[in-house]
Design an enzyme around this catalytic site. Structure first.
Site, PDB file in Angstrom:
ATOM      1  N   TYR A 140     -24.895 -11.811  10.627  1.00 31.25           N
ATOM      2  CA  TYR A 140     -26.121 -11.691  11.421  1.00 31.25           C
ATOM      3  C   TYR A 140     -27.111 -12.817  11.133  1.00 31.25           C
ATOM      4  O   TYR A 140     -28.030 -13.052  11.893  1.00 31.25           O
ATOM      5  CB  TYR A 140     -26.807 -10.342  11.171  1.00 31.25           C
ATOM      6  N   LYS A 190     -12.353  -6.837   5.006  1.00 33.49           N
ATOM      7  CA  LYS A 190     -11.199  -7.229   5.826  1.00 33.49           C
ATOM      8  C   LYS A 190     -10.566  -8.412   5.106  1.00 33.49           C
ATOM      9  O   LYS A 190     -10.418  -9.510   5.663  1.00 33.49           O
ATOM     10  CB  LYS A 190     -11.690  -7.571   7.253  1.00 33.49           C
ATOM     11  N   ASP A 222     -10.758  -1.438   9.407  1.00 35.65           N
ATOM     12  CA  ASP A 222     -10.130  -0.681  10.496  1.00 35.65           C
ATOM     13  C   ASP A 222      -9.661   0.683   9.989  1.00 35.65           C
ATOM     14  O   ASP A 222      -9.865   1.718  10.637  1.00 35.65           O
ATOM     15  CB  ASP A 222      -8.975  -1.477  11.141  1.00 35.65           C
ATOM     16  N   ASP A 246     -23.210  -1.863   9.802  1.00 37.60           N
ATOM     17  CA  ASP A 246     -23.930  -1.502  11.028  1.00 37.60           C
ATOM     18  C   ASP A 246     -23.091  -0.518  11.846  1.00 37.60           C
ATOM     19  O   ASP A 246     -23.554   0.541  12.272  1.00 37.60           O
ATOM     20  CB  ASP A 246     -24.192  -2.795  11.824  1.00 37.60           C
ATOM     21  N   ASP A 250     -23.425   3.988  11.804  1.00 39.26           N
ATOM     22  CA  ASP A 250     -23.702   4.757  13.031  1.00 39.26           C
ATOM     23  C   ASP A 250     -22.598   5.783  13.274  1.00 39.26           C
ATOM     24  O   ASP A 250     -22.861   6.912  13.699  1.00 39.26           O
ATOM     25  CB  ASP A 250     -23.811   3.838  14.244  1.00 39.26           C
TER      26      ASP A 250
END
Ligand code: NAD
Length: 357
Positions: A140, A190, A222, A246, A250
């Site tokens: 980000y 990852k 994943d 992020d 959620d």
């Protein structure tokens, strides 16, 4: 005496923060909390009054305080503003100016609310996990970034990058939180594809040597997404990067089915924190006395636990919220069909009454 800056913000922000203030007022008067409050502007309301979503006075007051309690920011009327004047810039500005690098998002499902989840009650009932998300670095913020013309067509790019120091500090934070819970930390990455994650994993392993009492495991993002939906109760504390956090936080929040119930914290290296509900300003509910104030009230509990070292009072607030739910009281968002809902104000009063119980 601890100094707390109150930033009610926009939409339902002032209504839900008012209920948290009732709780603080009760504890100040009855439990020697000694919390000294200051008030400030942030978000759309701040822009309307001062021309900035994060006025200098607010930032100065934040720097003088021990913690911040924030309602929410944003609303339809400010959506057309240029990016750096939008209400959300107030929040992002506070995070970066105060270096709030650790975002703590608990996902806790009170067994009384198991019906509110879209998952089967037995999968989520009693869920109690904590996601620790790195908040001020990663893709980000990485440079270079942009959209430019290459070979005659537009080309968009971002950079996923973490320094060893950035990973080390979030790792310490996550291990220390795990020590206060069930002592199990799962790091999500990852590393099979991304070099930045290879470093993430190596640093987590190295920092883990300082925390022999915490069991460290690693999982690819994943698989983490799959496991969160399949068997979320296997996790205690999850630590991950800004982007993965992020998305996963959620997802975890939605396991509980009640956005109005979940608090959050954003901490810096000194333990200073900004505490807020995970939801936004819900302009569709503002001014109608129907928003759920429990996430904001539980944000005060988190503040007492993680910044102000008042764990007993944090537990007292959490027990009061539990009792109110046990008694069957629900705001509209968590009421099942046939249950009568109480309003925002009434829910605040019920929690205060439960504190006195
Ligand atoms: P939202 O979280 O405000 O609302 C999503 C849904 O959840 C809505 O249906 C809303 O009615 C409901 N909801 C939210 N809080 C609730 C509560 N306490 N009780 C009961 N129901 C509740 O997200 P949105 O609608 O996408 O965004 C609205 C505004 O909030 C936008 O301007 C957005 O930018 C802003 N926002 C702010 C923050 C923040 O301040 N941290 C976070 C997310 C969104």
């Amino acid at each position: 005496m601890s100094k707390v800056l109150i930033l009610p913000g926009d939409g339902i922000g002032p209504e839900i923060v008012a209920q948290a203030l009732k709780v603080i007022d009760y504890l100040n008067k009855n439990d020697n909390l000694a919390m000294d409050l200051a008030y400030g502007l942030v978000g759309g309301g701040a822009y309307d009054e001062t021309g900035s979503p994060l006025p200098d006075a607010t930032l100065a007051a934040a720097r003088k305080s021990d913690s911040i309690l924030l309602g929410a920011v944003g609303g339809y009327q400010w959506e057309g503003l240029q990016r750096d004047l939008r209400p959300e810039r107030g929040l992002l500005g506070l995070r970066s100016e105060l270096d709030l690098f650790a975002n703590l998002r608990p996902a806790l499902l009170h067994p009384q609310l198991a019906k509110a989840s879209t998952l089967k009650a037995e999968v989520v009932s009693g869920l109690d996990l904590m996601i620790v998300r790195e908040l001020v670095s990663g893709i980000y913020f990485g440079q270079p970034r942009g959209i430019e013309i290459r070979d005659g067509q537009r080309y968009g790019f971002n950079t996923a990058a973490y320094s060893e120091a950035e990973i080390t500090r979030i790792a310490h934070c996550a291990f220390q939180i795990a020590q206060k819970r069930q002592k199990r930390l799962c790091s999500v990455d990852k590393a099979n594809v991304l070099e930045v994650c290879e470093l993430w994993r190596e640093v987590l392993e190295a920092v883990g040597k300082d925390y022999a009492d915490v069991e460290l495991s690693h999982i690819y993002v994943d698989n983490a997404a799959m496991q969160l939906v399949k068997a979320p109760k296997q996790f205690d504390v999850i630590v991950t990067s800004n982007l993965f956090g992020d998305v996963l936080s959620d997802c975890a929040a939605m396991l509980t089915g009640s956005i109005g119930m979940l608090p959050s914290a954003s901490l810096n290296a000194d333990g200073f924190g900004m505490y807020e509900p995970i939801h936004g300003s819900a302009p569709d509910l503002a001014g109608q006395d129907i928003a759920n104030p429990l996430a904001t009230i539980l944000s005060v509990a988190m503040m007492l636990r993680y910044s102000l070292n008042q764990v007993a009072l944090a537990e007292k607030i959490e027990a009061a919220v539990d009792l109110v739910l046990q008694q069957g009281h629900r705001t509209k968002d968590i009421a099942s069909t046939g249950e009568t809902a109480v309003g925002t104000e009434a829910m605040g009063d019920l929690v205060v009454a439960a504190l006195a119980d």
